[in-house]
Write an enzyme that holds these catalytic residues in place. Structure first.
Site, PDB file in Angstrom:
ATOM      1  N   THR A   1       0.839  -1.184   0.000  1.00 21.58           N
ATOM      2  CA  THR A   1       0.000   0.000   0.000  1.00 21.58           C
ATOM      3  C   THR A   1       0.881   1.243   0.000  1.00 21.58           C
ATOM      4  O   THR A   1       1.966   1.246   0.554  1.00 21.58           O
ATOM      5  CB  THR A   1      -0.885  -0.015   1.258  1.00 21.58           C
ATOM      6  OG1 THR A   1      -1.675  -1.194   1.237  1.00 21.58           O
ATOM      7  CG2 THR A   1      -1.781   1.204   1.326  1.00 21.58           C
ATOM      8  N   GLY A  38      -0.942  -2.003   6.180  1.00 21.71           N
ATOM      9  CA  GLY A  38      -0.913  -3.291   6.846  1.00 21.71           C
ATOM     10  C   GLY A  38      -2.190  -4.062   6.578  1.00 21.71           C
ATOM     11  O   GLY A  38      -2.751  -3.994   5.483  1.00 21.71           O
TER      12      GLY A  38
END
Length: 326
Positions: free
Chosen positions: A194, A245
């Site tokens: 990400t 995460g």
């Protein structure tokens, strides 16, 4: 008080043995984006108003999205159906205006569409077919879904399906048999992560943006924390936060918003607040980058590592993966 910028390229089980051909492209991508941000801040190219500051944050994340070595835009990980479903959000701290999108399969830069949702609609969040239709209406750059799919991520999906699990950024694959080793990606790396950016200008105006392709082998239709304001992205008058995460953990913990809340209600510094919040998330699940209105920077994670870069007006600059600067 001074300007500050922090970027992340994803957190996860990043092996210290990550070879140069896997590590260096990401390091170069983060350095490039950091340089773009520093140059813009030094040149005062953006007026000290809310909208321009948000545009700056969005442009920085767009730069990261265009690197296929990160899990956003080209290079996004695949769902269990072998498709791409990208998501992103953006938020301005002064006004708390924000925009978010999810379920994108053709939009080249998801965060640009999130910004348009913020500016051009009465809403905050658009998803799937509605978001794609809005992108076409706004003339946002699109591509065939195959553009976003890389050979590495096809192999990564196969590994995750063979192991019957959904995988966070950089999780190393489980090999069922030794004979499969030749087909795996070196050191368990899948070129994913990400991406996010947080910025504060010299007047204390803040902005945050986050963009992702999600989790490897996620169910089609799954939505993570990246487009959820308060979970993966948040900005107010105190700080700007972008998380990375396992989205489910970030959503449960309202991680991005909690950093601001702990600063406000406990009176902690940004670094103290970020460390406190990440400590509440189960180990191996979370990381974040954040900046405060006074120019403080925090980069915190409870995973093996987190690709990140940051800089401030006083001359501090860093690009790092593990506990020490690269």
């Amino acid at each position: 008080m001074g300007w500050a910028i922090a970027l992340h390229g994803g957190a996860g089980d990043i092996p210290h043995s990550l070879p140069p051909d896997r590590r260096l492209p990401r390091e170069a991508g983060l350095r490039h984006c950091l340089d773009v941000g520093i140059a813009a801040l030094k040149a005062h190219k953006y007026p000290l108003d809310v909208v321009e500051l948000v545009v700056f944050a969005y442009i920085t994340v767009r730069e990261l999205e265009n690197y296929p070595h990160f899990n956003a835009g080209k290079g996004s990980v695949l769902t269990s159906s072998g498709t791409v479903e990208m998501e992103a959000s953006i938020m301005d701290g002064k006004s708390k205006k924000c925009g978010a999108v999810s379920g994108l399969s053709t939009v080249v830069n998801a965060v640009s569409l999130a910004r348009l949702v913020m500016e051009k609609t009465p809403h905050i969040y658009l998803g799937f077919h509605g978001a794609e239709a809005f992108a076409r209406e706004q003339g946002v750059e699109t591509a065939d879904p195959s553009y976003f799919i890389t050979p590495e991520n096809i192999e990564r999906l196969k590994q995750a399906q063979d192991a019957n699990r959904v995988q966070i950024d950089y999780t190393q694959p489980v090999q069922k048999e030794a004979k499969d080793a030749a087909a795996t990606i070196p050191n368990g790396d899948s070129q994913i992560g990400t991406v996010g950016c947080v910025v504060v200008d010299s007047e204390g105006n803040l902005a945050s943006a986050t963009s992702t392709g999600g989790l490897v082998n996620k169910m089609a239709g799954r939505i993570g924390d990246s487009p959820i304001i308060g979970a993966g992205t948040y900005a107010n008058h105190l700080c700007a936060v972008s998380a990375t995460g396992k989205g489910e953990a970030m959503i449960r913990g309202t991680v991005a918003r909690d950093v601001a809340a702990v600063m406000e209600f406990k009176g902690l510094s940004l670094k103290e607040a970020a460390a406190y919040v990440i400590d509440q998330v189960p180990p191996g699940n979370a990381g974040l980058v954040a900046v405060s209105s006074t120019g403080e920077i925090a980069t915190v994670f409870n995973t093996t590592g987190m690709f990140r870069a940051c800089a401030s007006e006083d001359g501090y600059s860093e690009v790092a993966i593990w506990d020490s600067p690269l």
